[in-house]
Structures are given as C-alpha cells and as structure tokens.
Design a protein around this motif. Structure first.
Motif, PDB file in Angstrom:
ATOM      1  N   GLY A 172       0.804  -1.218   0.000  1.00  0.00           N
ATOM      2  CA  GLY A 172       0.000   0.000   0.000  1.00  0.00           C
ATOM      3  C   GLY A 172       0.833   1.262   0.000  1.00  0.00           C
ATOM      4  N   ASP A 173       2.053   1.201   0.536  1.00  0.00           N
ATOM      5  CA  ASP A 173       2.908   2.392   0.563  1.00  0.00           C
ATOM      6  C   ASP A 173       3.854   2.447  -0.625  1.00  0.00           C
ATOM      7  OD1 ASP A 173       4.491   0.271   1.191  1.00  0.00           O
ATOM      8  OD2 ASP A 173       5.279   1.098   3.069  1.00  0.00           O
ATOM      9  N   ASP A 174       3.665   1.531  -1.599  1.00  0.00           N
ATOM     10  CA  ASP A 174       4.477   1.493  -2.829  1.00  0.00           C
ATOM     11  C   ASP A 174       5.961   1.287  -2.562  1.00  0.00           C
ATOM     12  OD1 ASP A 174       2.253   1.921  -4.500  1.00  0.00           O
ATOM     13  OD2 ASP A 174       2.367   4.082  -4.186  1.00  0.00           O
ATOM     14  N   ALA A 175       6.294   0.645  -1.459  1.00  0.00           N
ATOM     15  CA  ALA A 175       7.699   0.365  -1.153  1.00  0.00           C
ATOM     16  C   ALA A 175       8.257  -0.610  -2.183  1.00  0.00           C
ATOM     17  CB  ALA A 175       7.828  -0.217   0.257  1.00  0.00           C
ATOM     18  N   ALA A 176       9.459  -0.325  -2.668  1.00  0.00           N
ATOM     19  CA  ALA A 176      10.081  -1.158  -3.699  1.00  0.00           C
ATOM     20  C   ALA A 176      10.830  -2.322  -3.071  1.00  0.00           C
ATOM     21  CB  ALA A 176      11.030  -0.320  -4.541  1.00  0.00           C
ATOM     22  N   LEU A 177      10.822  -3.444  -3.755  1.00  0.00           N
ATOM     23  CA  LEU A 177      11.567  -4.622  -3.330  1.00  0.00           C
ATOM     24  C   LEU A 177      12.874  -4.628  -4.112  1.00  0.00           C
ATOM     25  CD1 LEU A 177      11.542  -7.163  -1.608  1.00  0.00           C
ATOM     26  CD2 LEU A 177      10.286  -8.324  -3.419  1.00  0.00           C
ATOM     27  N   MET A 178      13.978  -4.261  -3.443  1.00  0.00           N
ATOM     28  CA  MET A 178      15.243  -4.031  -4.147  1.00  0.00           C
ATOM     29  C   MET A 178      16.398  -4.898  -3.648  1.00  0.00           C
ATOM     30  SD  MET A 178      14.487  -1.577  -6.313  1.00  0.00           S
ATOM     31  CE  MET A 178      16.047  -0.822  -6.755  1.00  0.00           C
ATOM     32  N   THR A 179      16.211  -5.653  -2.593  1.00  0.00           N
ATOM     33  CA  THR A 179      17.319  -6.398  -1.993  1.00  0.00           C
ATOM     34  C   THR A 179      17.893  -7.431  -2.965  1.00  0.00           C
ATOM     35  OG1 THR A 179      15.647  -7.822  -1.015  1.00  0.00           O
ATOM     36  CG2 THR A 179      16.597  -6.137   0.396  1.00  0.00           C
ATOM     37  N   ASN A 180      19.224  -7.460  -3.072  1.00  0.00           N
ATOM     38  CA  ASN A 180      19.900  -8.426  -3.950  1.00  0.00           C
ATOM     39  C   ASN A 180      21.390  -8.442  -3.643  1.00  0.00           C
ATOM     40  OD1 ASN A 180      20.765 -10.159  -5.916  1.00  0.00           O
ATOM     41  ND2 ASN A 180      20.083  -8.925  -7.645  1.00  0.00           N
ATOM     42  N   ILE A 181      21.785  -9.116  -2.578  1.00  0.00           N
ATOM     43  CA  ILE A 181      23.196  -9.172  -2.209  1.00  0.00           C
ATOM     44  C   ILE A 181      23.984 -10.044  -3.174  1.00  0.00           C
ATOM     45  CG2 ILE A 181      23.021 -11.176  -0.711  1.00  0.00           C
ATOM     46  CD1 ILE A 181      25.117  -7.982  -0.100  1.00  0.00           C
ATOM     47  N   PHE A 182      23.288 -10.920  -3.923  1.00  0.00           N
ATOM     48  CA  PHE A 182      23.988 -11.775  -4.882  1.00  0.00           C
ATOM     49  C   PHE A 182      24.741 -10.939  -5.918  1.00  0.00           C
ATOM     50  CE2 PHE A 182      20.632 -15.061  -3.852  1.00  0.00           C
ATOM     51  CZ  PHE A 182      21.503 -15.928  -3.216  1.00  0.00           C
ATOM     52  N   ALA A 183      24.160  -9.839  -6.348  1.00  0.00           N
ATOM     53  CA  ALA A 183      24.816  -8.991  -7.347  1.00  0.00           C
ATOM     54  C   ALA A 183      26.124  -8.438  -6.795  1.00  0.00           C
ATOM     55  CB  ALA A 183      23.884  -7.851  -7.758  1.00  0.00           C
ATOM     56  N   THR A 184      26.114  -8.040  -5.533  1.00  0.00           N
ATOM     57  CA  THR A 184      27.322  -7.525  -4.892  1.00  0.00           C
ATOM     58  C   THR A 184      28.389  -8.607  -4.813  1.00  0.00           C
ATOM     59  OG1 THR A 184      25.958  -6.065  -3.536  1.00  0.00           O
ATOM     60  CG2 THR A 184      28.233  -6.398  -2.829  1.00  0.00           C
ATOM     61  N   LEU A 185      28.000  -9.787  -4.369  1.00  0.00           N
ATOM     62  CA  LEU A 185      28.957 -10.882  -4.211  1.00  0.00           C
ATOM     63  C   LEU A 185      29.518 -11.322  -5.565  1.00  0.00           C
ATOM     64  CD1 LEU A 185      27.090 -13.007  -1.504  1.00  0.00           C
ATOM     65  CD2 LEU A 185      28.784 -11.194  -1.187  1.00  0.00           C
ATOM     66  N   PHE A 186      28.667 -11.341  -6.577  1.00  0.00           N
ATOM     67  CA  PHE A 186      29.145 -11.686  -7.920  1.00  0.00           C
ATOM     68  C   PHE A 186      30.170 -10.673  -8.405  1.00  0.00           C
ATOM     69  CE2 PHE A 186      28.705 -10.697 -12.468  1.00  0.00           C
ATOM     70  CZ  PHE A 186      29.274 -11.846 -13.002  1.00  0.00           C
ATOM     71  N   LEU A 187      29.871  -9.392  -8.246  1.00  0.00           N
ATOM     72  CA  LEU A 187      30.778  -8.353  -8.720  1.00  0.00           C
ATOM     73  C   LEU A 187      32.114  -8.416  -7.982  1.00  0.00           C
ATOM     74  CD1 LEU A 187      31.084  -6.049 -10.692  1.00  0.00           C
ATOM     75  CD2 LEU A 187      30.090  -4.506  -9.003  1.00  0.00           C
ATOM     76  N   ILE A 188      32.089  -8.777  -6.718  1.00  0.00           N
ATOM     77  CA  ILE A 188      33.335  -8.940  -5.962  1.00  0.00           C
ATOM     78  C   ILE A 188      34.201 -10.025  -6.602  1.00  0.00           C
ATOM     79  CG2 ILE A 188      34.295  -9.788  -3.788  1.00  0.00           C
ATOM     80  CD1 ILE A 188      32.033  -8.293  -2.357  1.00  0.00           C
ATOM     81  N   THR A 189      33.586 -11.147  -6.972  1.00  0.00           N
ATOM     82  CA  THR A 189      34.360 -12.221  -7.594  1.00  0.00           C
ATOM     83  C   THR A 189      34.896 -11.800  -8.958  1.00  0.00           C
ATOM     84  OG1 THR A 189      32.382 -13.255  -8.596  1.00  0.00           O
ATOM     85  CG2 THR A 189      33.050 -14.000  -6.399  1.00  0.00           C
ATOM     86  N   VAL A 190      34.164 -10.943  -9.655  1.00  0.00           N
ATOM     87  CA  VAL A 190      34.657 -10.412 -10.925  1.00  0.00           C
ATOM     88  C   VAL A 190      35.927  -9.597 -10.685  1.00  0.00           C
ATOM     89  CG1 VAL A 190      34.189  -8.784 -12.807  1.00  0.00           C
ATOM     90  CG2 VAL A 190      32.402 -10.381 -12.060  1.00  0.00           C
ATOM     91  N   TYR A 191      35.899  -8.733  -9.681  1.00  0.00           N
ATOM     92  CA  TYR A 191      37.069  -7.922  -9.363  1.00  0.00           C
ATOM     93  C   TYR A 191      38.244  -8.788  -8.916  1.00  0.00           C
ATOM     94  CZ  TYR A 191      35.481  -3.143  -9.973  1.00  0.00           C
ATOM     95  OH  TYR A 191      35.084  -1.935 -10.529  1.00  0.00           O
ATOM     96  N   LEU A 192      37.967  -9.827  -8.149  1.00  0.00           N
ATOM     97  CA  LEU A 192      39.051 -10.697  -7.694  1.00  0.00           C
ATOM     98  C   LEU A 192      39.695 -11.428  -8.871  1.00  0.00           C
ATOM     99  CD1 LEU A 192      37.644 -12.253  -4.389  1.00  0.00           C
ATOM    100  CD2 LEU A 192      38.831 -10.083  -4.769  1.00  0.00           C
ATOM    101  N   THR A 193      38.881 -11.817  -9.837  1.00  0.00           N
ATOM    102  CA  THR A 193      39.403 -12.463 -11.040  1.00  0.00           C
ATOM    103  C   THR A 193      40.311 -11.504 -11.815  1.00  0.00           C
ATOM    104  OG1 THR A 193      37.409 -13.836 -11.213  1.00  0.00           O
ATOM    105  CG2 THR A 193      38.773 -13.612 -13.186  1.00  0.00           C
TER     106      THR A 193
END
Length: 263
Positions: free
Chosen positions: A91-112
């Motif tokens: 009812g308050d139009d709050a967005a569902l945005m949680t996604n820690i997988f994207a952060t963890l994936f990008l970390i592995t990209v940087y480590l590579t």
C-alpha cells in the motif's frame, strides 16, 4: 582435523540468523513496532557473507561455476523482486530491491581481474597489465554511463542485469571490502585491523553525536563482525552448499509478502 574456532558453515548460520532480524526491521519498520536494534545486529551480516564469498572464491574447485551460481542468484532475485512486487503490491508502494547476490558476484569479478593483473605484473606482460587495469576501471565506467543515461528506455533493466559498483547493494564500500579480505587473506592480524579501521571510518564524523552514530548512520556497527572473522578457523565445516542460495530469497519474499498485509 578439528580446529578451535568457528567453521565457515557455523559463521554462515550465525549470519543467516542475524539477517532475519535485519530484514524483519527492513520490511516492518513502517509499523513503528520493530526495535531499531534489530537492524543494528544486521550490520554484521553483509561483511560476513562477503568474507565467506572471498573464502569460497579462493578454495572452490571451479571459479567459473562459483561465479555462475552467484550471477544466477542475482538474476533470480531481479526477476523475483519484479514478480513478487507485481503480485503483492504494498500500500505504501515500497520497492523490493534487496539483492546481495549482485554484490557478491561483482566482488568475484574484481578478484578475477586482480589475479589476472597480478599474473601480468609477475610475468612482466605489459598488455596483460594494461588489460587488467582497464578491467578494474570498466565496471565503474559502465556504472557512470548508466547513471548518465537513466532516462534511456530499458536502462533500468540493464542496471539490474549488469552489476556495477554504483548500483549493487552496499556500493563501492562492499566491493572494496571484498578486495581487502582477498588481499589480506594470509595476514589475519592486518586483515582484522584494516577491517576495524574501515568500520570506524564509516562513522558519521560530521554529525558525531548519539543521534548521529546510533540512529542516523550506523553502518559502522559492522565492526561487530570482527569477533566472528577472528574466530574463523579456516575450515569449511558442513556442506549444504545451496543453503544460502535458497534461504536468502525465500525469507525475503516471505517477509515482504507478510508486510503487504500491514502496509
């Protein structure tokens, strides 16, 4: 062989438990009935999972598969966030945005990329060094271009499908934290000291007051993960490889759907 301390599995279980408190506050704070300390305890969760992701990256048998699982987890969250929000609008139009997988994936990209760069430096291959440096800069450059072109049709989908430091959960700070854990993996004392310093640096020094550090900006409380990182004994512990991949989206969507009945 048994070692004193906590295994990776035990640390993950602790993080999963604390994550529930954090997300209960995240989804139900609008009711004004969830104490703020719920999310205080949750500040330690992301650093723990970042730390364990780095450990997983170092010890996995297949980095390609490991990174692939994280990216697939990110895609599932992107689609799940959109579908669940559509089927169960709040009812308050709050967005569902949680996604820690994207952060963890990008970390592995940087480590590579860092490993590729280190190899190029060691072997004195100039082209590899140049490509490695470009690889470190490229995700940031792409993120900046995305920010400059948010008005372009379809750009919002590109942001979710192509993780960049500016748009992932935790932003550049969490990416830098993953790199820090990786570069200091063989220097435990230095790792813990630097982690503590990063946590302290996140305190709201321009608004240093009880209000500022406990209510306005309390990300510095991630320093609470320090004991768990210190107690890590280097052992994997029990299996259950997919526990986090299943539990993370499942508990988020259950809590979100429940919150729609109160919003």
């Amino acid at each position: 062989m048994f070692k004193k301390g906590l295994t990776g599995f035990q640390i993950k279980l602790i993080a999963l438990f604390l994550m529930i408190f954090d997300h209960v506050h995240y989804f139900f704070s609008f009711t004004n009935k969830i104490p703020l300390w719920f999310t205080w305890t949750g500040r330690v969760v992301a650093p723990i999972f970042i730390f364990m992701t780095v450990e997983g990256f170092i010890h996995t048998r297949s980095r390609v598969k490991y990174m692939g699982r994280l990216y697939m987890g990110s895609l599932i969250m992107v689609l799940g966030n959109q579908w669940i929000s559509r089927w169960f609008p709040r009812g308050d139009d709050a967005a569902l945005m949680t996604n820690i997988f994207a952060t963890l994936f990008l970390i592995t990209v940087y480590l590579t990329i860092i490993e590729y760069l280190k190899k190029g430096i060691k072997e004195r291959r100039i082209m590899s060094v140049v490509l490695g440096i470009l690889g470190l800069v490229l995700p940031v450059a792409i993120g900046i271009l995305m920010m400059m072109n948010l008005h372009v049709p379809g750009m919002i989908h590109a942001i979710f499908l192509l993780p960049t430091p500016m748009f992932v959960e935790g932003g550049p700070v969490f990416i830098a934290l993953g790199i820090l854990f990786y570069l200091t993996r063989d220097k435990k004392r230095l790792q813990l000291i630097l982690y503590a310093l990063v946590s302290i640096a996140l305190m709201p020094w321009q608004n240093f007051s009880l209000q500022g550090i406990f209510y306005d900006n309390f990300q510095w409380m991630m320093i609470g993960a320090l004991p768990f990182l210190a107690l890590y004994n280097g052992q994997r512990g029990k299996g259950m490889k997919y526990l986090f991949y299943v539990f993370y989206p499942l508990h988020i969507y259950v809590l979100y759907v429940l919150s729609t009945f109160f919003a």
